[in-house]
Scaffold this active site. Structure first.
Site, PDB file in Angstrom:
ATOM      1  N   SER A 149       0.857  -1.191   0.000  1.00  0.00           N
ATOM      2  CA  SER A 149       0.000   0.000   0.000  1.00  0.00           C
ATOM      3  C   SER A 149       0.883   1.228   0.000  1.00  0.00           C
ATOM      4  O   SER A 149       2.060   1.172   0.376  1.00  0.00           O
ATOM      5  CB  SER A 149      -0.846  -0.001   1.279  1.00  0.00           C
ATOM      6  N   TYR A 162      -1.686  -0.524  10.766  1.00  0.00           N
ATOM      7  CA  TYR A 162      -1.789  -0.837   9.327  1.00  0.00           C
ATOM      8  C   TYR A 162      -0.491  -0.424   8.629  1.00  0.00           C
ATOM      9  O   TYR A 162       0.068  -1.171   7.834  1.00  0.00           O
ATOM     10  CB  TYR A 162      -2.995  -0.116   8.723  1.00  0.00           C
TER      11      TYR A 162
HETATM   12  P1  NDP Z   1     -11.419  -5.953   0.011  1.00  0.00           P
HETATM   13  O1  NDP Z   1     -11.909  -5.847   1.428  1.00  0.00           O
HETATM   14  O2  NDP Z   1     -12.372  -5.703  -1.098  1.00  0.00           O
HETATM   15  O3  NDP Z   1     -10.764  -7.390  -0.217  1.00  0.00           O
HETATM   16  C1  NDP Z   1     -10.049  -8.051   0.780  1.00  0.00           C
HETATM   17  C2  NDP Z   1      -9.938  -9.498   0.397  1.00  0.00           C
HETATM   18  O4  NDP Z   1      -9.187 -10.176   1.411  1.00  0.00           O
HETATM   19  C3  NDP Z   1     -11.294 -10.179   0.308  1.00  0.00           C
HETATM   20  O5  NDP Z   1     -11.304 -11.036  -0.792  1.00  0.00           O
HETATM   21  C4  NDP Z   1     -11.365 -10.979   1.585  1.00  0.00           C
HETATM   22  O6  NDP Z   1     -12.129 -12.159   1.384  1.00  0.00           O
HETATM   23  C5  NDP Z   1      -9.908 -11.322   1.788  1.00  0.00           C
HETATM   24  N1  NDP Z   1      -9.639 -11.699   3.158  1.00  0.00           N
HETATM   25  C6  NDP Z   1      -9.833 -10.971   4.277  1.00  0.00           C
HETATM   26  N2  NDP Z   1      -9.505 -11.692   5.356  1.00  0.00           N
HETATM   27  C7  NDP Z   1      -9.102 -12.907   4.899  1.00  0.00           C
HETATM   28  C8  NDP Z   1      -8.648 -14.087   5.517  1.00  0.00           C
HETATM   29  N3  NDP Z   1      -8.504 -14.179   6.857  1.00  0.00           N
HETATM   30  N4  NDP Z   1      -8.348 -15.154   4.744  1.00  0.00           N
HETATM   31  C9  NDP Z   1      -8.492 -15.079   3.401  1.00  0.00           C
HETATM   32  N5  NDP Z   1      -8.882 -13.988   2.759  1.00  0.00           N
HETATM   33  C10 NDP Z   1      -9.198 -12.916   3.506  1.00  0.00           C
HETATM   34  O7  NDP Z   1     -10.192  -4.955  -0.067  1.00  0.00           O
HETATM   35  P2  NDP Z   1      -9.134  -4.588  -1.221  1.00  0.00           P
HETATM   36  O8  NDP Z   1      -9.379  -5.341  -2.440  1.00  0.00           O
HETATM   37  O9  NDP Z   1      -9.087  -3.126  -1.260  1.00  0.00           O
HETATM   38  O10 NDP Z   1      -7.791  -5.075  -0.517  1.00  0.00           O
HETATM   39  C11 NDP Z   1      -6.884  -5.992  -1.097  1.00  0.00           C
HETATM   40  C12 NDP Z   1      -5.475  -5.620  -0.664  1.00  0.00           C
HETATM   41  O11 NDP Z   1      -5.175  -4.325  -1.170  1.00  0.00           O
HETATM   42  C13 NDP Z   1      -5.252  -5.553   0.849  1.00  0.00           C
HETATM   43  O12 NDP Z   1      -4.016  -6.140   1.162  1.00  0.00           O
HETATM   44  C14 NDP Z   1      -5.210  -4.058   1.121  1.00  0.00           C
HETATM   45  O13 NDP Z   1      -4.447  -3.755   2.262  1.00  0.00           O
HETATM   46  C15 NDP Z   1      -4.580  -3.557  -0.154  1.00  0.00           C
HETATM   47  N6  NDP Z   1      -4.805  -2.136  -0.412  1.00  0.00           N
HETATM   48  C16 NDP Z   1      -6.063  -1.651  -0.641  1.00  0.00           C
HETATM   49  C17 NDP Z   1      -6.243  -0.284  -0.822  1.00  0.00           C
HETATM   50  C18 NDP Z   1      -7.597   0.320  -1.005  1.00  0.00           C
HETATM   51  O14 NDP Z   1      -7.700   1.572  -0.983  1.00  0.00           O
HETATM   52  N7  NDP Z   1      -8.657  -0.450  -1.210  1.00  0.00           N
HETATM   53  C19 NDP Z   1      -5.113   0.646  -0.821  1.00  0.00           C
HETATM   54  C20 NDP Z   1      -3.850   0.016  -0.597  1.00  0.00           C
HETATM   55  C21 NDP Z   1      -3.715  -1.318  -0.407  1.00  0.00           C
HETATM   56  P3  NDP Z   1     -13.017 -12.931   2.462  1.00  0.00           P
HETATM   57  O15 NDP Z   1     -13.610 -11.908   3.379  1.00  0.00           O
HETATM   58  O16 NDP Z   1     -14.018 -13.635   1.602  1.00  0.00           O
HETATM   59  O17 NDP Z   1     -12.090 -13.876   3.145  1.00  0.00           O
END
Ligand code: NDP
Length: 253
Positions: A149, A162
């Site tokens: 990020s 974070y």
């Molecule tokens: P979302 O919340 O849309 O997606 C997060 C994903 O992680 C979901 O598919 C969720 O699936 C999965 N997840 C969460 N907990 C678990 C777990 N314990 N085991 C397996 N899967 C898990 O967020 P984003 O797509 O935005 O985030 C994806 C990545 O991008 C993250 O690492 C985030 O830190 C990073 N990021 C995002 C930014 C933003 O502005 N959105 C900016 C910078 C970085 P499920 O709940 O079904 O398990």
């Protein structure tokens, strides 16, 4: 000219929404068979259906990435059912913001267990297969993309833990890059700015107003913007390793 991913297998963690979902679709569009890993099976099933309808191959794996044995089993199942593993996108993450003082430390454990340890378990379990892909795979490389990020580069008041988890991703990734790059496993850090996904919605209600205010006047990125950056990284020719990609919304300071 981008290389095709035909004949390769990719695994994406956090594929049930946001960046992971868009990335899985885009890698499949480039020809990879894709293992979809997350906890919400209904979402993964729907995504696998869409990828299949478009002519791709997807394998649904319901797993908690914070659980080391579940991650190991997910990687093993991918190799058993899809035959190999060339590309891994360690994307699953959670962002729980707020001041350090009086923070519920359970939130810290959730972030560290998933963003740091879960990502490390993913890399650890996948590495032997990525090294094998580099040795005798269709493209002669293995690719490990770590989704960090902008918070992994710049710390902010209110994001301390974070920030700490995403800085850890950068340190781990750079050390691992040095360890494996001469064996043609490419480790890349992708660092999104604000993307319009479900990520912020997991915060406590009292945190939401300040979070929403921060991005109210900004056109945020869409998940596809990051997915295309990931696809760019993993479709480079064998001689080229993109080590780090920082993608911000144009209006983000
Ligand atoms: P979302 O919340 O849309 O997606 C997060 C994903 O992680 C979901 O598919 C969720 O699936 C999965 N997840 C969460 N907990 C678990 C777990 N314990 N085991 C397996 N899967 C898990 O967020 P984003 O797509 O935005 O985030 C994806 C990545 O991008 C993250 O690492 C985030 O830190 C990073 N990021 C995002 C930014 C933003 O502005 N959105 C900016 C910078 C970085 P499920 O709940 O079904 O398990």
């Amino acid at each position: 000219m981008a290389d095709t991913l035909n004949g390769t297998v990719a695994l994406v963690t956090g594929a049930s929404s946001g960046i992971g979902e868009a990335t899985a679709v885009d890698l499949a569009r480039h020809g990879a068979a894709v293992a979809l890993v997350a906890r919400r099976r209904d979402r993964l099933d729907a995504l696998a259906g869409r990828i299949g309808d478009a002519g791709g191959t997807a394998l649904v794996i319901e797993a908690d990435v914070a659980d080391e044995s579940a991650v190991g089993a997910a990687v093993a199942r991918t190799v058993a059912e899809l035959g190999r593993l060339d590309t891994v996108v360690a994307n699953a993450g959670v962002m729980l913001l707020g001041p350090v003082a009086d923070a519920p430390t359970e939130e810290w454990r959730r972030m560290v267990n998933l963003n740091v340890l879960g990502l490390m378990y993913t890399a650890h379990a996948a590495l032997p297969h990525l090294l094998a892909a580099a040795e005798d795979g269709p493209r002669g490389v293995g690719d490990l993309v770590l989704v960090s990020s902008v918070a992994g580069r710049v710390a902010r008041n209110g994001s301390g833990v974070y920030n700490a988890t995403k800085h850890a991703v950068g340190a781990f990734g750079e050390a691992l890059r040095q360890e494996v790059t001469q064996r043609h496993v490419r480790v890349a850090l992708v660092e999104p700015g604000a993307v319009d996904t479900e990520l912020a919605g997991h915060n406590r209600p009292e945190i939401m107003p300040s979070l929403e205010a921060r991005f109210a006047d900004m056109e945020r990125l869409e998940a596809i913007d990051i997915a295309e950056a990931v696809s760019f990284v993993v479709t480079r020719p064998r001689r080229t390793a993109i080590n780090e990609v920082l993608v911000r919304p144009t209006e983000q300071q």
